[in-house]
Design a protein around this motif. Structure first.
Motif, PDB file in Angstrom:
ATOM      1  N   ASN A 121      33.309  37.298  51.865  1.00 16.13           N
ATOM      2  CA  ASN A 121      33.688  38.627  51.394  1.00 16.13           C
ATOM      3  C   ASN A 121      35.175  38.747  51.064  1.00 16.13           C
ATOM      4  N   ASN A 122      35.762  37.626  50.608  1.00 11.42           N
ATOM      5  CA  ASN A 122      37.144  37.643  50.159  1.00 11.42           C
ATOM      6  C   ASN A 122      37.213  37.998  48.678  1.00 11.42           C
ATOM      7  N   LEU A 123      38.326  38.607  48.275  1.00 15.14           N
ATOM      8  CA  LEU A 123      38.528  38.870  46.857  1.00 15.14           C
ATOM      9  C   LEU A 123      38.766  37.565  46.117  1.00 15.14           C
ATOM     10  N   GLY A 124      38.181  37.458  44.924  1.00 16.37           N
ATOM     11  CA  GLY A 124      38.366  36.305  44.060  1.00 16.37           C
ATOM     12  C   GLY A 124      38.414  36.743  42.622  1.00 16.37           C
ATOM     13  N   TYR A 125      38.340  35.774  41.708  1.00 19.99           N
ATOM     14  CA  TYR A 125      38.400  36.142  40.293  1.00 19.99           C
ATOM     15  C   TYR A 125      37.927  35.003  39.403  1.00 19.99           C
ATOM     16  N   HIS A 126      37.681  35.348  38.170  1.00 18.02           N
ATOM     17  CA  HIS A 126      37.512  34.404  37.072  1.00 18.02           C
ATOM     18  C   HIS A 126      38.602  34.706  36.046  1.00 18.02           C
ATOM     19  N   TRP A 127      39.145  33.656  35.455  1.00 15.44           N
ATOM     20  CA  TRP A 127      40.060  33.813  34.321  1.00 15.44           C
ATOM     21  C   TRP A 127      39.715  32.718  33.326  1.00 15.44           C
ATOM     22  N   ASN A 128      39.131  33.097  32.220  1.00  9.45           N
ATOM     23  CA  ASN A 128      38.658  32.138  31.211  1.00  9.45           C
ATOM     24  C   ASN A 128      37.666  31.136  31.797  1.00  9.45           C
ATOM     25  N   ASP A 129      36.997  31.529  32.889  1.00  5.38           N
ATOM     26  CA  ASP A 129      36.003  30.680  33.554  1.00  5.38           C
ATOM     27  C   ASP A 129      36.583  29.328  33.975  1.00  5.38           C
ATOM     28  N   GLN A 130      37.882  29.304  34.277  1.00  3.12           N
ATOM     29  CA  GLN A 130      38.551  28.067  34.680  1.00  3.12           C
ATOM     30  C   GLN A 130      38.414  27.856  36.184  1.00  3.12           C
ATOM     31  N   SER A 131      38.286  26.597  36.593  1.00  7.63           N
ATOM     32  CA  SER A 131      38.059  26.286  38.001  1.00  7.63           C
ATOM     33  C   SER A 131      39.237  26.689  38.887  1.00  7.63           C
ATOM     34  N   PHE A 132      40.468  26.728  38.332  1.00  6.81           N
ATOM     35  CA  PHE A 132      41.606  27.141  39.145  1.00  6.81           C
ATOM     36  C   PHE A 132      41.472  28.602  39.550  1.00  6.81           C
ATOM     37  N   SER A 133      40.626  29.344  38.827  1.00  5.79           N
ATOM     38  CA  SER A 133      40.429  30.754  39.168  1.00  5.79           C
ATOM     39  C   SER A 133      39.196  30.940  40.053  1.00  5.79           C
ATOM     40  N   TRP A 134      38.021  30.506  39.591  1.00  8.14           N
ATOM     41  CA  TRP A 134      36.825  30.753  40.397  1.00  8.14           C
ATOM     42  C   TRP A 134      36.773  29.901  41.664  1.00  8.14           C
TER      43      TRP A 134
END
Length: 288
Positions: free
Chosen positions: A134-147
């Protein structure tokens, strides 16, 4: 510089020029009104309307989502079926209030531009999510450094949380606010290429009948908004405090002019922060 100290949450959000903002206060579907450009969202499936909203002192309500896989019996979804019309941008901010009910599926989407799935579209998989624990996360251009990144900011269960993501070309900054005025942050300091926000925007859901369709929020969601620039920490805090029915003290910073002054004439720029509406008075040598 002064503030009226009367807190009006939607007015505060709108003062920072969002591209899209949905209050989610409807008594029923199928339309979730968008407050800025009329880019309305659609309620689909089974939602509970009229739950107590996140904003302190505001009668506007929120919606409860079931956390059931997309298109399965009893599922809940909120989505913009067409483009949110931002296009390519090198920075963006996504925010909402969320009240999770139990452990969420990793990569549950809170506010996210998502191509493909049940709807066709172009653009980038970019937005604010919930990842493991339940931590906040993100996607940015579906790049692995983000997800693949976890903020370490854990949402409180069964209570309203303020959640925000502000991205610049050099970093992604997460914000998590509780009900007691505590706003914590985490940063993923890596390069972020421009993203394209031109396709389906999903709120609390993933519109996918395949393997990702279980990334559906179980709990309440309220006041999602998208900005086509990176809000500053001061702006984020002003919105958060407004949600608690609190004002932030106005501040002003006069930017040093690079243009010489001649015969008493010139231009000054002031950068301000604080809960709007703000007013100001210019004076020189004590004379207004």
């Amino acid at each position: 510089l002064t503030s009226s100290w009367a807190v009006d949450y939607p007015a505060v959000v709108k003062s920072f020029d969002p591209s899209c903002y949905w209050r989610l206060g409807e008594a029923g579907g199928p339309t979730a009104a968008e407050e800025i450009n009329g880019i309305n969202a659609t309620y689909a499936g089974t939602l509970v309307f009229g739950m107590d909203g996140a904003i302190v002192g505001d009668a506007n309500t929120a919606v409860q989502m079931a956390g059931i896989a997309y298109n399965a019996a009893g599922y809940s979804a909120i989505y913009v079926p067409n483009s949110i019309e931002i296009g390519q941008t090198e920075a963006a901010t996504f925010l909402c209030w969320v009240k999770p009910s139990g452990t969420q599926v990793a990569h549950t989407q809170l506010v996210m531009n998502r191509p493909g799935g049940a709807f066709s579209g172009t653009g980038s998989a970019t937005g604010l999510t919930i990842v493991a624990n339940n931590n906040l996360g993100y996607h940015w251009n579906d790049q692995s450094f983000s997800w693949g990144f976890s903020s370490g900011l854990t949402l409180g269960d069964g209570v309203w949380n303020f959640a925000a993501l502000s991205v610049t070309p050099t970093a992604a900054v997460f914000y998590l606010g509780d009900r007691n005025g505590n706003l914590t942050t985490a940063t993923n300091a890596v390069a972020h290429a421009p993203t394209t926000l031109t396709t389906i925007t999903a709120i609390g859901c993933t519109l996918d009948t395949g393997g990702n369709g279980n990334r559906m929020l179980k709990g309440g969601i309220d006041e999602p908004a998208v900005f086509a620039y990176a809000l500053s920490p001061e702006q984020i805090n002003t919105i958060y405090q407004a949600g608690l029915n609190k004002s932030t003290v106005p501040t002003v910073n006069v930017v040093t002019s690079s243009t010489p002054f001649y015969a008493g004439e010139g231009a000054l720029t002031a950068v301000t922060a604080g809960t709007p509406p703000l007013t100001y008075v210019w004076s020189r040598d004590g004379v207004v």
